[in-house]
Design an enzyme around this catalytic site. Structure first.
Site, PDB file in Angstrom:
ATOM      1  N   LYS A 117       0.902  -1.152   0.000  1.00  0.00           N
ATOM      2  CA  LYS A 117       0.000   0.000   0.000  1.00  0.00           C
ATOM      3  C   LYS A 117       0.940   1.201   0.000  1.00  0.00           C
ATOM      4  CE  LYS A 117      -4.140   1.989   0.851  1.00  0.00           C
ATOM      5  NZ  LYS A 117      -5.298   1.886  -0.048  1.00  0.00           N
ATOM      6  N   GLY A 163      -3.759   0.609  -4.899  1.00  0.00           N
ATOM      7  CA  GLY A 163      -3.805   2.060  -5.008  1.00  0.00           C
ATOM      8  C   GLY A 163      -4.607   2.683  -3.876  1.00  0.00           C
ATOM      9  N   PRO A 197     -21.199 -10.398  -1.582  1.00  0.00           N
ATOM     10  CA  PRO A 197     -22.417  -9.808  -1.031  1.00  0.00           C
ATOM     11  C   PRO A 197     -22.089  -8.842   0.100  1.00  0.00           C
ATOM     12  CG  PRO A 197     -22.122 -12.011  -0.160  1.00  0.00           C
ATOM     13  CD  PRO A 197     -21.032 -11.805  -1.188  1.00  0.00           C
ATOM     14  N   TYR A 198     -23.096  -8.122   0.539  1.00  0.00           N
ATOM     15  CA  TYR A 198     -22.913  -7.234   1.688  1.00  0.00           C
ATOM     16  C   TYR A 198     -22.757  -8.118   2.923  1.00  0.00           C
ATOM     17  CZ  TYR A 198     -23.592  -3.328   4.879  1.00  0.00           C
ATOM     18  OH  TYR A 198     -23.423  -2.377   5.865  1.00  0.00           O
TER      19      TYR A 198
END
Length: 227
Positions: free
Chosen positions: A37, A117, A205-206
């Site tokens: 990162k 990113g 999925p959530y």
């Protein structure tokens, strides 16, 4: 070796969670893993210095283990656009520095490496450069995380177009449901499958739980490795 750049249609669309889950799947297969990162805004001050939750998630999936500073060489405290956070902190952000950090990580030659990113594809680093140029300098294929919500079709198609116009290959994309109240979810995903010239690597999925093992069952590592 497999090396990829992970981007998203926007901020808070689940890039890190998807990246960590892909690293987890690779690690479970016995592959060595590495993650970067390069710049993270929204860090918290700890006893050992600034730490970013997303970078920590990625670090946890690196095998062999990597020091935090290797995973996240530029840590910024304000949770705002990286170039603004850097300016406020008196830190100079440059493409050359991030390319150097990325090449050092990739030189470790892990079996499976991801560079994630910040925000979307065109996030500025400074007055002249954007984070997209990091992926371009490294010539990495791109994984796009689509935050499935109202507006995602336009964001996904424009991002894919920008990636390809920048001379990079869209290797795959992930549909990540970030708004459970969104209408026509299946129809939107079907539209993207018909218009994006890359395989869908999964539909997440959530989920109330968002750790790497929770997301892993919804992702297809085989399709990515075969691209």
């Amino acid at each position: 070796m497999s090396q990829w750049f992970v981007t998203g249609t926007d901020t808070d669309v689940g890039k890190t969670r998807v990246a960590a889950a892909l690293l987890y799947l690779a690690r479970k297969r016995g592959l060595s893993t590495a993650a970067l990162k390069p710049v993270a805004a929204g860090c918290e001050q700890t006893a050992v210095g600034l730490r970013n939750d997303d970078a920590v998630r990625l670090q946890a999936q690196c095998q062999p283990p990597l020091a935090y500073q290797v995973v996240n060489p530029v840590a910024l405290e304000p949770a705002i656009a990286p170039h603004i956070a850097a300016d406020q902190a008196g830190v100079s952000l440059s493409l050359a520095k991030l390319v150097s950090a990325a090449r050092a990580l990739l030189a470790r030659r892990a079996d499976f490496s991801l560079i994630e990113g910040a925000g979307g594809w065109r996030v500025p680093l400074n007055e002249r450069e954007t984070l997209a140029e990091l992926a371009m300098a490294l010539e990495l294929p791109v994984i796009l995380v689509v935050g499935v919500r109202l507006g995602c079709l336009n964001h996904a198609l424009l991002t894919a177009e920008a990636v390809e116009r920048d001379g990079l290959r869209l290797a795959g994309w992930v549909a990540n449901l970030v708004d459970p109240q969104s209408l026509c979810i299946e129809e939107n995903i079907a539209t993207l499958k018909g218009r994006l010239a890359a395989p869908c690597l999964g539909t997440v999925p959530y989920l109330p739980a968002t750790e790497a093992p929770d997301l892993a069952p919804y992702l297809d590592l085989d399709s990515l490795l075969s691209v």
